[in-house]
Design a protein around this motif. Structure first.
Motif, PDB file in Angstrom:
ATOM      1  N   TYR A 181       5.853   5.360   6.836  1.00  0.00           N
ATOM      2  CA  TYR A 181       5.228   4.099   6.438  1.00  0.00           C
ATOM      3  C   TYR A 181       5.335   3.043   7.537  1.00  0.00           C
ATOM      4  O   TYR A 181       4.393   2.289   7.782  1.00  0.00           O
ATOM      5  N   ARG A 221      -6.642  -9.683   2.636  1.00  0.00           N
ATOM      6  CA  ARG A 221      -6.739  -8.215   2.607  1.00  0.00           C
ATOM      7  C   ARG A 221      -5.911  -7.590   3.717  1.00  0.00           C
ATOM      8  O   ARG A 221      -5.195  -6.601   3.506  1.00  0.00           O
ATOM      9  N   GLU A 224      -2.329  -8.078   2.864  1.00  0.00           N
ATOM     10  CA  GLU A 224      -1.971  -7.231   1.724  1.00  0.00           C
ATOM     11  C   GLU A 224      -1.718  -5.793   2.155  1.00  0.00           C
ATOM     12  O   GLU A 224      -0.817  -5.123   1.633  1.00  0.00           O
ATOM     13  N   ASN A 225      -2.509  -5.309   3.123  1.00  0.00           N
ATOM     14  CA  ASN A 225      -2.309  -3.946   3.631  1.00  0.00           C
ATOM     15  C   ASN A 225      -0.922  -3.780   4.250  1.00  0.00           C
ATOM     16  O   ASN A 225      -0.224  -2.782   4.014  1.00  0.00           O
ATOM     17  N   TYR A 227       1.671  -5.711   3.630  1.00  0.00           N
ATOM     18  CA  TYR A 227       2.636  -5.889   2.538  1.00  0.00           C
ATOM     19  C   TYR A 227       2.857  -4.582   1.781  1.00  0.00           C
ATOM     20  O   TYR A 227       3.993  -4.170   1.533  1.00  0.00           O
ATOM     21  N   ASN A 228       1.757  -3.907   1.420  1.00  0.00           N
ATOM     22  CA  ASN A 228       1.858  -2.666   0.637  1.00  0.00           C
ATOM     23  C   ASN A 228       2.617  -1.577   1.384  1.00  0.00           C
ATOM     24  O   ASN A 228       3.431  -0.847   0.802  1.00  0.00           O
ATOM     25  N   VAL A 231       6.328  -2.469   1.531  1.00  0.00           N
ATOM     26  CA  VAL A 231       6.963  -2.290   0.207  1.00  0.00           C
ATOM     27  C   VAL A 231       7.312  -0.821  -0.004  1.00  0.00           C
ATOM     28  O   VAL A 231       8.405  -0.479  -0.472  1.00  0.00           O
ATOM     29  N   LYS A 232       6.372   0.063   0.374  1.00  0.00           N
ATOM     30  CA  LYS A 232       6.626   1.493   0.218  1.00  0.00           C
ATOM     31  C   LYS A 232       7.796   1.941   1.098  1.00  0.00           C
ATOM     32  O   LYS A 232       8.643   2.744   0.672  1.00  0.00           O
TER      33      LYS A 232
END
Length: 582
Positions: A181, A221, A224-225, A227-228, A231-232
């Protein structure tokens, strides 16, 4: 990749070597202290030998001071080495970018280069510091603690060994998942930087069209990419702390349980048990530290690859072994030239261009959008190399010249006019850094820029914002022309550089060129026929080929495209793009 980056350590090699040495010294001092503490308890406290307590206590103080000094020096040298390494990486990338040809630059986006020189270099800097300090400290601490534990009591030390093996396997599984990730995250910064850069540079357009909400959505956007993905990655890492705590408390319980039994049977002393518990924390926390180093290194691997791409990129334009250092005159010749931006392209942008231009001539170049006018003139100053054929300037192939010499004598005012932050005088002296104020004034008179400069309260000391945002398009164009004239070139190329000025000013500029720099070869790319009709000769471009070449009168008689567009423009409108669309 590692070898490429390691070359930039340069003068910080000594600091890079000193850091791990000091870290090892700090670890050794830390490992001695629990062992000495056991001696104080067993031979001093339990026996009441105050002399032994003072003696060993003094040694502990010395060890602590040495450890403190070693830790401070390790931190200092580590910071110096990592910050210096980052500085060298940025400088090396920037210097290499300066050597790129336009085709090299086309491989990278602006946002991508900015990300590489900021976020990616910061990742490498942090990882390098952790490698020098923690990657040395953690294994050294774990090995020394394990050796000391086995020296005190091998049976109890086996508990630590089993815990390390189990914990190591679990941490490896967590790290391998998290690393995937992290490697996806950093390239996403390109999209984020691109969004910010576009918005800031085009803020006037954004506000004029009331597109703030759409721009905010675009940034959201991109953010957010990232961030996601993080987070993973962090979700995998959250298991680190509970696993480590479980291992630590389990080891403490087992060592305490079995240690108490050994104390009762006189096979272990109280001091030794206390030392073993201290080493337990050292061993397991070192493993935890090592796992975080692996995460940091894994995160930086993607950054390292991206930086290496820039450092390993070599310009496809090279100076010859013995370059010509003088351009004799401004004559230009194209000998059956083909050109494509990509070498493996089947369709050339320019095809079979065969032209001869005499020194001092004024040549107009006209054609519709996409007819390769700019591509044609870019070959003259060797911003690109031809795919086939030859381009000659001053009677010599442009590939025979030193590129700096050639570009000093072939001055180009590009289609996208760029001014830099600084005063008007600073911008003008890009053409000649030694130019006097009088020379700058004269160049501005030729370019008709003096008309508006004199109206500014500070004149030539007027500050220009980044990109020339506080001057109009026409003013920007005239300043760029003046800047090019200060180079006193043998060839002057104006790539649609008077499109934002009125026809009267355009005529004044052309008249000044004709009267003041008659020996300079002038190539003027334009959409308006009025801008080139008094040129000595005019090139008509269509689909990357020369459709016509002659004087204004000759083309009116012989060239259908030129004649139809001329009639359209003189009757109240029309340009080459409209002609092509009919």
């Amino acid at each position: 990749m590692i070898k490429t980056l390691a070359k930039q350590i340069k003068e910080f090699k000594a600091a890079s070597i000193a850091t791990p040495l000091f870290m090892i010294l700090e670890v050794l001092m830390e490992m001695i202290i629990p062992y000495l503490m056991a001696s104080i308890i067993d031979k001093g406290v339990n026996t009441g030998d105050i002399h032994h307590i003072y003696k060993v206590g003094g040694i502990m103080v010395v060890a602590a001071v040495i450890g403190l000094f070693a830790g401070m020096m390790g931190g200092r040298f580590g910071a110096k080495a990592s910050a210096g390494f980052a500085r060298n990486l940025r400088e090396a990338m920037f210097n290499n970018i300066q050597t790129f040809s336009f085709s090299n630059i086309d491989k990278f986006s602006t946002a991508g280069l900015v990300t590489r020189m900021t976020t990616d270099v910061t990742n490498i800097q942090n990882a390098y510091q952790m490698i020098l300090r923690m990657f040395t400290r953690a294994p050294a601490s774990m090995i020394c603690a394990m050796v000391m534990a086995f020296t005190i009591n091998a049976r109890l030390a086996c508990i630590y060994l089993v815990a390390v093996i189990i914990l190591g396997i679990l941490l490896f599984l967590i790290m391998s998942h998290a690393t995937k990730y992290f490697q996806q995250a950093f390239p996403k910064y390109d999209d984020l930087n691109e969004s910010v850069q576009e918005n800031v540079s085009a803020i006037r357009v954004v506000k004029a069209y009331v597109r703030e909400e759409q721009e905010t959505s675009k940034l959201r956007r991109a953010s957010e990419n990232i961030y996601n993905i993080f987070v993973k990655a962090e979700t995998n890492l959250v298991f680190n702390a509970p696993m480590m705590q479980t291992a630590v408390y389990t080891c403490i319980l087992l060592v305490s349980w079995f240690g108490a039994k050994m104390i009762a049977s006189d096979s272990l002393t109280t001091g030794e048990l206390m030392s073993l518990l201290t080493y337990c924390m050292n061993i397991l926390m070192s493993l935890m530290m090592l796992s975080m180093v692996f995460v940091m290194v894994a995160m930086s691997m993607a950054s390292a690859r991206r930086i290496s791409e820039v450092l390993n990129e070599t310009s496809d334009l090279k100076n010859p072994e013995h370059p010509a250092m003088k351009v004799e005159d401004g004559s230009i010749e194209f000998r059956h030239v083909d050109f494509a931006y990509k070498k493996d392209s089947d369709e050339p942008v320019l095809e079979d261009i065969d032209l001869k231009i005499r020194s001092g001539e004024t040549i107009g170049i006209i054609g519709g959008t996409g007819s390769a006018k700019t591509s044609l003139v870019n070959l003259i100053s060797r911003l690109y190399d031809v795919t086939k054929g030859e381009v000659l300037v001053g009677g010599r192939n442009v590939k025979d010249y030193d590129m700096e010499v050639l570009r000093d004598q072939v001055s180009v005012v590009l289609q996208n006019n760029v001014l830099f932050s600084g005063t008007i005088l600073d911008n003008l002296r890009w053409g000649d850094k030694e130019a006097t104020l009088e020379e700058c004034r004269h160049a501005c008179e030729l370019a008709c820029a003096d008309e508006f400069i004199d109206r500014f309260p500070k004149g030539y000391e007027t500050y220009i914002e980044q990109g020339g945002s506080n001057v109009s398009g026409g003013q920007k164009q005239r300043l760029c022309i003046a800047r090019a004239l200060l180079k006193k070139p043998k060839v002057l190329i104006l790539d649609d550089s008077t499109s934002a000025v009125d026809t009267a000013t355009d005529a004044k500029i052309r008249r000044a060129f004709r009267e003041e720099i008659p020996d300079t070869t002038k190539l003027i790319i334009a959409q308006r026929i009025s801008s080139v009709q008094d040129a000595d000769r005019i090139i008509v471009m269509e689909d990357g080929k020369v459709n016509g070449f002659g004087t204004h009168e000759e083309l009116l008689e012989q060239n259908d495209i030129y004649r139809e567009v001329y009639e359209s423009q003189t009757s109240g409108g029309g340009d080459f793009d409209e002609k092509e669309g009919e």
